[in-house]
Design a protein around this motif. Structure first.
Motif, PDB file in Angstrom:
ATOM      1  N   LEU A 173      38.761  45.815  44.160  1.00  0.00           N
ATOM      2  CA  LEU A 173      39.518  44.636  43.747  1.00  0.00           C
ATOM      3  C   LEU A 173      38.731  43.805  42.740  1.00  0.00           C
ATOM      4  O   LEU A 173      39.297  43.266  41.786  1.00  0.00           O
ATOM      5  N   LEU A 174      37.408  43.706  42.977  1.00  0.00           N
ATOM      6  CA  LEU A 174      36.571  42.950  42.049  1.00  0.00           C
ATOM      7  C   LEU A 174      36.554  43.616  40.674  1.00  0.00           C
ATOM      8  O   LEU A 174      36.635  42.936  39.649  1.00  0.00           O
ATOM      9  N   MET A 175      36.488  44.948  40.653  1.00  0.00           N
ATOM     10  CA  MET A 175      36.499  45.672  39.390  1.00  0.00           C
ATOM     11  C   MET A 175      37.833  45.479  38.675  1.00  0.00           C
ATOM     12  O   MET A 175      37.881  45.270  37.461  1.00  0.00           O
ATOM     13  N   LEU A 176      38.927  45.519  39.439  1.00  0.00           N
ATOM     14  CA  LEU A 176      40.252  45.327  38.841  1.00  0.00           C
ATOM     15  C   LEU A 176      40.417  43.919  38.294  1.00  0.00           C
ATOM     16  O   LEU A 176      41.025  43.717  37.238  1.00  0.00           O
ATOM     17  N   SER A 177      39.867  42.924  39.018  1.00  0.00           N
ATOM     18  CA  SER A 177      39.989  41.541  38.552  1.00  0.00           C
ATOM     19  C   SER A 177      39.207  41.325  37.261  1.00  0.00           C
ATOM     20  O   SER A 177      39.572  40.490  36.439  1.00  0.00           O
ATOM     21  N   ARG A 178      38.121  42.083  37.087  1.00  0.00           N
ATOM     22  CA  ARG A 178      37.286  41.926  35.889  1.00  0.00           C
ATOM     23  C   ARG A 178      37.767  42.774  34.722  1.00  0.00           C
ATOM     24  O   ARG A 178      37.749  42.338  33.566  1.00  0.00           O
ATOM     25  N   TYR A 179      38.186  44.005  35.014  1.00  0.00           N
ATOM     26  CA  TYR A 179      38.469  44.950  33.937  1.00  0.00           C
ATOM     27  C   TYR A 179      39.910  45.457  33.930  1.00  0.00           C
ATOM     28  O   TYR A 179      40.266  46.277  33.085  1.00  0.00           O
ATOM     29  N   GLY A 180      40.725  44.959  34.857  1.00  0.00           N
ATOM     30  CA  GLY A 180      42.094  45.453  34.972  1.00  0.00           C
ATOM     31  C   GLY A 180      42.911  45.240  33.708  1.00  0.00           C
ATOM     32  O   GLY A 180      43.675  46.125  33.287  1.00  0.00           O
ATOM     33  N   THR A 181      42.759  44.067  33.074  1.00  0.00           N
ATOM     34  CA  THR A 181      43.529  43.774  31.857  1.00  0.00           C
ATOM     35  C   THR A 181      43.144  44.722  30.730  1.00  0.00           C
ATOM     36  O   THR A 181      44.004  45.241  30.011  1.00  0.00           O
ATOM     37  N   VAL A 218      47.431  36.932  33.445  1.00  0.00           N
ATOM     38  CA  VAL A 218      47.167  38.362  33.289  1.00  0.00           C
ATOM     39  C   VAL A 218      45.742  38.587  32.793  1.00  0.00           C
ATOM     40  O   VAL A 218      45.097  39.586  33.132  1.00  0.00           O
ATOM     41  N   GLY A 219      45.212  37.624  32.010  1.00  0.00           N
ATOM     42  CA  GLY A 219      43.863  37.750  31.459  1.00  0.00           C
ATOM     43  C   GLY A 219      42.740  37.529  32.441  1.00  0.00           C
ATOM     44  O   GLY A 219      41.572  37.754  32.105  1.00  0.00           O
ATOM     45  N   GLY A 220      43.060  37.076  33.657  1.00  0.00           N
ATOM     46  CA  GLY A 220      42.029  36.986  34.691  1.00  0.00           C
ATOM     47  C   GLY A 220      41.475  35.611  34.977  1.00  0.00           C
ATOM     48  O   GLY A 220      40.618  35.466  35.855  1.00  0.00           O
ATOM     49  N   SER A 221      41.910  34.580  34.250  1.00  0.00           N
ATOM     50  CA  SER A 221      41.451  33.222  34.570  1.00  0.00           C
ATOM     51  C   SER A 221      42.151  32.745  35.836  1.00  0.00           C
ATOM     52  O   SER A 221      43.353  32.966  36.012  1.00  0.00           O
ATOM     53  N   LEU A 222      41.411  32.094  36.705  1.00  0.00           N
ATOM     54  CA  LEU A 222      41.994  31.587  37.940  1.00  0.00           C
ATOM     55  C   LEU A 222      42.948  30.444  37.633  1.00  0.00           C
ATOM     56  O   LEU A 222      42.574  29.481  36.950  1.00  0.00           O
ATOM     57  N   LEU A 223      44.168  30.509  38.127  1.00  0.00           N
ATOM     58  CA  LEU A 223      45.133  29.436  37.894  1.00  0.00           C
ATOM     59  C   LEU A 223      44.795  28.187  38.693  1.00  0.00           C
ATOM     60  O   LEU A 223      45.358  27.122  38.451  1.00  0.00           O
ATOM     61  N   ILE A 271      45.716  40.284  42.725  1.00  0.00           N
ATOM     62  CA  ILE A 271      44.389  40.878  42.618  1.00  0.00           C
ATOM     63  C   ILE A 271      43.305  39.806  42.627  1.00  0.00           C
ATOM     64  O   ILE A 271      42.268  39.933  43.276  1.00  0.00           O
ATOM     65  N   GLN A 272      43.555  38.699  41.899  1.00  0.00           N
ATOM     66  CA  GLN A 272      42.579  37.593  41.868  1.00  0.00           C
ATOM     67  C   GLN A 272      42.346  37.030  43.260  1.00  0.00           C
ATOM     68  O   GLN A 272      41.203  36.822  43.684  1.00  0.00           O
ATOM     69  N   GLN A 273      43.439  36.785  43.979  1.00  0.00           N
ATOM     70  CA  GLN A 273      43.310  36.198  45.321  1.00  0.00           C
ATOM     71  C   GLN A 273      42.589  37.127  46.279  1.00  0.00           C
ATOM     72  O   GLN A 273      41.707  36.701  47.033  1.00  0.00           O
ATOM     73  N   GLY A 307      39.780  37.543  28.077  1.00  0.00           N
ATOM     74  CA  GLY A 307      40.846  38.006  28.969  1.00  0.00           C
ATOM     75  C   GLY A 307      42.204  37.474  28.553  1.00  0.00           C
ATOM     76  O   GLY A 307      43.209  38.185  28.607  1.00  0.00           O
ATOM     77  N   THR A 308      42.251  36.205  28.132  1.00  0.00           N
ATOM     78  CA  THR A 308      43.513  35.616  27.665  1.00  0.00           C
ATOM     79  C   THR A 308      44.027  36.352  26.444  1.00  0.00           C
ATOM     80  O   THR A 308      45.225  36.642  26.323  1.00  0.00           O
ATOM     81  N   LEU A 309      43.128  36.658  25.513  1.00  0.00           N
ATOM     82  CA  LEU A 309      43.505  37.421  24.322  1.00  0.00           C
ATOM     83  C   LEU A 309      44.070  38.782  24.718  1.00  0.00           C
ATOM     84  O   LEU A 309      45.143  39.194  24.235  1.00  0.00           O
TER      85      LEU A 309
END
Length: 333
Positions: free
Chosen positions: A19-27, A273-278, A326-328, A287-289
């Motif tokens: 999950l940590l890998m997906l949160s970092r590199y999933g996008t 989607v870019g991975g920043s915590l809402l 994924i973030q949560q 990530g936003t890009l």
């Protein structure tokens, strides 16, 4: 320790690592997957025309989403960006066409058409920050004020009329090229790079993350929380104003009813989607890009393969749900 304990712990650790890998590199992985899929399936995907279309379509989203990333990093939200785009896009043509006041110099008129609308948008961004910091109004409520009233202001300014124009100097911001790169794409890259440097290498960048991570602790350590929050809303407003100029320049017309419509949702989607915590405390500009590019490529892929545009909205919603999930889970693991 029982056998079941030793079995469950490695499983939970491996799940947490995934999950940590997906949160970092999933996008990034999703971006690569979309590119590979389109290379195989979509005709002429690797053409310059396709690249140009996708980059110019995503440029304004990235510009607005960059400001949104900074706001969200402080634990806020900005629903007014679409309306600020409409105001900026309404005011600019009225300046260089001489509707507001006569200007004898065409060059001065265009310079003011770039400057005044962005300053107005920044001032309205300051108003958002003022409501949030001085009256402790929740950001979603504070920015809802201009979300509703802002478009009405743009319609009042133009009397609800469509402004059609042709001004090559002004429209260079959308139609021109810098070193072979479309101007709006060059602006997108410069703004994203500046925001990245702001977060990584400046004091206020670290303060933005601190405020979003723990506002009370940030205040106790001497960080000027009100100032930091106000600054990010001003930046968000200014970038929305710039995006409004690009949109009307690209369309050769300004329509207060349509400019910026739905942009706040696209910007928030790109950030999520870019991975920043809402919830704040993290600002992933790269990530936003990538998030904006993924959303644009999903839309392009569906359209290029005969899927109705409405389906892209459903896929976009699914991407947001997956990203937040994924973030949560990654934060809890």
């Amino acid at each position: 320790m029982t056998i079941s304990d030793t079995t469950v712990k490695p499983q939970s650790q491996s799940r947490g690592s995934l999950l940590l890998m997906l949160s970092r590199y999933g996008t990034f992985l999703a971006f690569l997957a979309l590119i590979v899929f389109n290379i195989i399936v979509t005709p002429n995907f690797l053409s310059w025309q396709t690249l140009n279309v996708n980059l110019t379509q995503v440029a304004t989203i990235v510009i607005v989403a960059t400001g949104m990333t900074l706001v969200i990093a402080t634990g806020g939200i900005d629903l007014s960006v679409g309306s600020l785009m409409a105001i900026s896009g309404a005011v600019a043509p009225m300046i260089f066409m001489g509707t507001l006041f006569p200007i004898n110099s065409p060059a001065l008129a265009v310079a003011l058409a770039f400057t005044i609308p962005i300053l107005i948008a920044m001032g309205l961004g300051w108003f958002n920050g003022f409501l949030v910091t001085r009256f402790a109004i929740q950001p979603i409520v504070a920015t809802l004020v201009l979300f509703i009233a802002g478009r009405g202001i743009a319609q009042v300014i133009t009397n609800g009329n469509l402004q059609v124009f042709k001004n090559d100097i002004f429209q260079f911001i959308a139609m021109g090229r810098v070193a072979g790169i479309p101007t709006q794409v060059a602006l997108m890259l410069v703004i994203a790079a500046l925001a990245f440097c702001l977060i990584r290498f400046t004091v206020i960048g670290r303060q933005i993350i601190a405020v979003g991570g723990n506002e009370k602790a940030a205040r106790l350590t001497g960080i000027p929380v009100r100032h930091v929050k106000t600054v990010v809303y001003v930046i968000s407003g200014g970038l929305a104003g710039l995006a409004g100029l690009i949109v009307v320049a690209r369309n050769s017309a300004s329509d207060a009813n349509l400019v910026g419509m739905g942009m706040e949702l696209d910007a928030i989607a790109a950030v999520a989607v870019g991975g920043s915590l809402l919830t704040g405390g993290r600002a992933n500009i790269i990530g936003t890009l990538l998030g904006a590019l993924v959303i644009q490529l999903v839309r392009y892929t569906l359209l290029a393969n005969g899927v109705p545009d409405a389906a892209a909205l459903i896929v976009k919603a699914a991407l947001i749900i997956i990203a937040v999930f994924i973030q949560q889970r990654a934060d809890k693991s």
